[in-house]
Design a protein around this motif. Sequence first.
Motif, mmCIF file in Angstrom:
data_model
loop_
_atom_site.group_PDB
_atom_site.id
_atom_site.type_symbol
_atom_site.label_atom_id
_atom_site.label_comp_id
_atom_site.label_asym_id
_atom_site.label_seq_id
_atom_site.Cartn_x
_atom_site.Cartn_y
_atom_site.Cartn_z
ATOM 1 N N LEU A 275 -14.655 -0.143 -5.658
ATOM 2 C CA LEU A 275 -13.092 0.744 -6.621
ATOM 3 C C LEU A 275 -13.192 0.843 -8.197
ATOM 4 C CD1 LEU A 275 -10.110 -0.499 -6.708
ATOM 5 C CD2 LEU A 275 -11.177 -2.822 -7.867
ATOM 6 N N ARG B 247 -4.386 -1.520 -7.703
ATOM 7 C CA ARG B 247 -5.769 -2.120 -8.448
ATOM 8 C C ARG B 247 -6.059 -3.514 -8.939
ATOM 9 N NH1 ARG B 247 -9.772 1.271 -10.713
ATOM 10 N NH2 ARG B 247 -10.749 0.359 -12.463
ATOM 11 N N ASP C 218 0.430 -0.936 0.271
ATOM 12 C CA ASP C 218 0.292 0.208 -0.031
ATOM 13 C C ASP C 218 0.846 1.069 0.472
ATOM 14 O OD1 ASP C 218 -2.610 1.339 0.152
ATOM 15 O OD2 ASP C 218 -2.444 1.836 2.506
ATOM 16 N N SER D 153 -10.847 -4.912 0.403
ATOM 17 C CA SER D 153 -11.101 -6.305 -0.579
ATOM 18 C C SER D 153 -10.512 -7.930 0.617
ATOM 19 C CB SER D 153 -10.436 -4.935 -1.555
ATOM 20 O OG SER D 153 -8.773 -5.259 -1.221
ATOM 21 N N VAL E 107 -7.483 -1.374 0.151
ATOM 22 C CA VAL E 107 -6.736 -2.887 0.444
ATOM 23 C C VAL E 107 -7.899 -3.846 1.389
ATOM 24 C CG1 VAL E 107 -4.710 -2.618 0.772
ATOM 25 C CG2 VAL E 107 -4.633 -4.424 -0.260
ATOM 26 N N ASN F 20 -6.104 -5.146 -5.320
ATOM 27 C CA ASN F 20 -7.651 -4.878 -5.161
ATOM 28 C C ASN F 20 -8.758 -6.079 -5.896
ATOM 29 O OD1 ASN F 20 -7.134 -3.137 -2.939
ATOM 30 N ND2 ASN F 20 -6.914 -1.518 -4.293
#
Length: 359
Positions: free
Chosen positions: A246, A35, A26, A181, A178, A38
């Motif tokens: 997202l 992305r 992160d 997810s 993150v 995630n």
Amino acid sequence: MKKNKKKNIMTLIALLLFIGFLAIADRIFDSYQMRIINLAGIYVTLGLGLNLINGFTGLFSLGHAGFMAVGAYTSAILTMSPELKEMNFFLKPIMPFLANVEWPFFPALIMAGLMAAIVGALIGAPVLRLNDDYLAIATLGFAEIIRVIFTNTQTLTNGALGLKGLPSFNNSFPYSFVYWSWGTAVVMIIGMVLLIKSSYGRAFKAIRENEIAAEAMGISLFKHKMMAFVIGSFMAGMGGALLGHLVGTIDPLMFRFLMTFNIVLIVVLGGIGSITGTVIGAVVVTVMLEVLRVLDGAMDFGFIQIQGIPGLRMVVFSALLMIVIIFYQRGLMGTNEFRWEWVTSPKKTLTNAWNNRKA
């Protein structure tokens, strides 16, 4: 008992290491790389939901995209501010009782799963008496019905215009996305492991292997099928909500049947009836689709230049999938699950696997 304690400690250490990896990623990874990470976490949740229905219970459902849409719209409407709703619903105003509703993300995420589970129960009641292809066609039809309803309910979903500017993780959520997810994915993995090891999980597998024999043993087919279908719908709703936030925008076209086929691909590639396989399949498919993206653009090898061929990425990806399925017809993991013996005693594990293969 001592052996189980050792495995639990190793599992806890692995979980802490994974959390540490997410914390480091992160901080040092760029937004594009985060992305992908995630997306992989969200696809794990979605894949587990479909694997519970298709892989562990033996039902052939193709309605996952519909439940994802229910979850995504539920979470979006609950988390959007009144001002944002007014900007989105400029053709027709949103229903008055929803205009001033604004929930924090976590309860909205849970509600997204619950709404998808309720819709799953309503759909499952009439269709779960069907089998095989008939069930697949019925669930696919219901998913399309949900999409058409969302397209035509202007005051509830904003119709074909969709919803834009969903609250992002940068300014509205207390933690980086993150953690949402992959936090959801980890909770779902633990929940699936406990469920499959329970008497309900054994009943699911018994129904998958032989419905007549399972019923003869006293297992209620409708009750357990409905339970698997509702839990799978709940996971799909939460996955849809995470995916919507997202991406930042949702519309009915986003939840076409192709979305379901992507999740089916993950389940089949990883192994139908394997939790570990679903996790591996979700990560492999997500990463490979992005790694191969370079094939769509122009390539310069020094001695030769190749112009970009749009769609070449999917051709190569499909060819790789065919190769994998030819050599691993039951998916990468089959119905096997990860065991710590693979790490502590790799030689013994390989020997047993070879002996089982010869047998």
